[in-house]
Design a protein around this motif. Structure first.
Motif, mmCIF file in Angstrom:
data_model
loop_
_atom_site.group_PDB
_atom_site.id
_atom_site.type_symbol
_atom_site.label_atom_id
_atom_site.label_comp_id
_atom_site.label_asym_id
_atom_site.label_seq_id
_atom_site.Cartn_x
_atom_site.Cartn_y
_atom_site.Cartn_z
ATOM 1 N N ALA A 98 3.769 20.062 -56.736
ATOM 2 C CA ALA A 98 2.875 19.097 -57.385
ATOM 3 C C ALA A 98 1.483 19.698 -57.609
ATOM 4 O O ALA A 98 0.869 19.515 -58.664
ATOM 5 C CB ALA A 98 2.784 17.831 -56.539
ATOM 6 N N ILE A 99 0.991 20.430 -56.605
ATOM 7 C CA ILE A 99 -0.325 21.058 -56.749
ATOM 8 C C ILE A 99 -0.308 22.110 -57.851
ATOM 9 O O ILE A 99 -1.210 22.171 -58.696
ATOM 10 C CB ILE A 99 -0.754 21.675 -55.405
ATOM 11 N N LEU A 109 1.703 22.291 -60.383
ATOM 12 C CA LEU A 109 1.851 21.631 -61.679
ATOM 13 C C LEU A 109 0.525 21.056 -62.151
ATOM 14 O O LEU A 109 0.164 21.177 -63.332
ATOM 15 C CB LEU A 109 2.907 20.529 -61.576
ATOM 16 N N SER A 110 -0.219 20.462 -61.217
ATOM 17 C CA SER A 110 -1.534 19.922 -61.573
ATOM 18 C C SER A 110 -2.485 21.030 -62.012
ATOM 19 O O SER A 110 -3.205 20.886 -63.004
ATOM 20 C CB SER A 110 -2.129 19.167 -60.385
ATOM 21 N N VAL A 111 -2.476 22.136 -61.268
ATOM 22 C CA VAL A 111 -3.334 23.266 -61.631
ATOM 23 C C VAL A 111 -2.936 23.830 -62.991
ATOM 24 O O VAL A 111 -3.798 24.191 -63.811
ATOM 25 C CB VAL A 111 -3.272 24.351 -60.539
ATOM 26 N N PHE A 136 -1.482 22.196 -65.536
ATOM 27 C CA PHE A 136 -1.944 21.287 -66.587
ATOM 28 C C PHE A 136 -3.458 21.380 -66.774
ATOM 29 O O PHE A 136 -3.960 21.339 -67.901
ATOM 30 C CB PHE A 136 -1.545 19.848 -66.260
ATOM 31 N N LEU A 137 -4.198 21.501 -65.666
ATOM 32 C CA LEU A 137 -5.644 21.644 -65.763
ATOM 33 C C LEU A 137 -6.024 22.934 -66.480
ATOM 34 O O LEU A 137 -6.926 22.949 -67.327
ATOM 35 C CB LEU A 137 -6.266 21.617 -64.364
#
Length: 431
Positions: free
Chosen positions: A35-36, A38-40, A42-43
């Protein structure tokens, strides 16, 4: 023997359960790490897209024009009258200079195409040169003038050079002239100072963010002056002096709920109260700052109360033991120790206010404002609203302006959050 078999089976069951538990823990960690990541990702994609589209907004294209300051165009009477110099037809000088270099025998259509290759700011540039130094009349000089947004996009490579390609608004004759100017070294790119020193404009190459930056500064200054004293005073009263009864509980619940209210609701409140009742100037930083102060207040109050709760009771007890009054205890001992946490909450609240758009749109801060505001009551835009306006503009050049303005806004937000982190680390006390 039976007891031994039972013990072995029991140990096997325990080992199986431990193995299953460890496997579940590893899966949970993997999901969290995924999850981390994936968030990074997308960011990174978002920031990369903004930078890729917006970095060219910090440079601008200029074209060299050999301008003949013809006395018959500027000052036919030779009187050097300031009014005549100020109102002369400088567009003709630019057009003649472009035609002399690219198309000496240009017809009316070709001369119109030549005019479309440079910004309308070029005429203002020549006017300032003549007004500042009238002796230049009658001479010829090479002047670097700002290119039009269409030429700017082609030179930067933001749109294809193929005729009729998407985003390319130049005809084949203009594309040929661009290539000719580039081959002769009469096109250059420089740092876009206009972007940081000018206000908004209908012409993309002349548009800047300075008016929005000044408007944001005025709005945030008013927000700070209103929300910080009220927020700190409210937090101190509720935490240190207010009696614990149903009314204070109701107030605390409502403050916590206000922190989660959509910001557009505060905009409607500002429209109804500040504009319709108090008749504050529409689209002014004064009205905008008061609306943003309403948004910041719950955050500052909640952070302030948390900071006051973090001060150990022994501080209060020691001060009381020395004969200090409740007000002296708070003012001289508790509040100074809690102030770093309050400042951190205030900066975070101000950072949120800096990025708000919806409540400001509700009070009319969506108007097209060219002039730089000189006071909090002058009409103004703010950075988020300026980005919103440029994002809705049809010109292709406003795409890079929008992304560049987003980069500036993100820089301000990151800076404010970094200041909050530094203050917390510097003044944080562990009891």
């Amino acid at each position: 023997m039976a007891q031994t078999d039972t013990a072995v089976r029991s140990m096997d069951a325990v080992a199986a359960r431990l193995k299953s538990r460890y496997a579940a823990e590893r899966r949970f960690r993997a999901l969290g790490l995924g999850a981390i990541l994936l968030s990074v990702a997308f960011l990174a994609i978002l920031l990369g897209s903004i930078v890729q589209k917006g970095w060219t907004g910090f440079i601008q294209t200029q074209v060299a024009v050999a301008v003949t300051f013809d006395p018959q165009v500027i000052d036919p009477d030779g009187s050097r009258d300031p009014l005549a110099l100020d109102t002369a037809d400088y567009a003709t000088l630019v057009r003649n200079g472009m035609a002399a270099r690219l198309a000496p025998d240009a017809d009316r259509n070709a001369r119109r195409d030549l005019t479309g290759m440079v910004s309308t700011m070029a005429t203002e540039q020549l006017r300032r040169m003549v007004v500042a130094n009238p002796d230049i009349i009658g001479t010829t000089a090479t002047v670097w003038v700002l290119a039009s947004d269409k030429i700017d996009m082609v030179v930067k490579g933001q749109v294809p050079r193929q005729l009729g390609a998407a985003g390319n608004a130049l005809n084949d004759r203009q594309l040929g002239w661009v290539a000719q100017l580039e081959q002769s070294g009469q096109v250059r790119t420089t740092f876009n100072t206009t972007f940081f020193t000018a206000g908004d404009s209908r012409a993309p190459e002349q548009a800047g963010i300075w008016g929005a930056v000044v408007g944001s500064f005025f709005s945030l200054a008013i927000t700070l002056l209103v929300s910080f004293p009220l927020g700190v005073a409210t937090a101190v009263y509720l935490e240190e002096f207010a009696p614990h009864n149903r009314w204070t509980d109701l107030i605390e619940v409502n403050i916590n709920n206000l922190a989660a209210v959509p910001s557009v609701v505060f905009g409607l409140l500002g429209l109804a109260v500040f504009l319709n009742v108090f008749h504050l100037p529409r689209s002014s930083p004064l009205a905008g700052g008061l609306v943003l102060a309403l948004i910041c207040l719950p955050t500052i109050i909640i952070a302030g109360r948390a900071a006051l709760k973090a001060v150990p009771p022994s501080i209060r007890q020691a001060a009381a033991g020395l004969g200090a009054s409740p007000l002296q205890i708070v003012a001289h001992h508790v509040l100074p120790l809690a102030m770093p946490g309050m400042l951190t909450g205030t900066i975070l609240g101000m950072a949120r206010a800096l990025g708000e758009t919806a409540p400001l749109l509700m009070i009319g801060m969506v108007a097209f404002i060219v002039d730089i505001p000189k006071s909090p009551v002058d009409p103004s835009a703010v950075l988020p609203v300026q980005i919103y306006l440029w994002a809705g503009s049809p010109e292709r050049a406003f795409v890079e302006k929008t992304s560049a303005a987003i980069m500036v806004l993100l820089l301000f937000l990151v800076s404010m959050n970094m200041v909050a982190i530094v203050l917390r680390k510097k003044f944080e006390r562990r009891w």
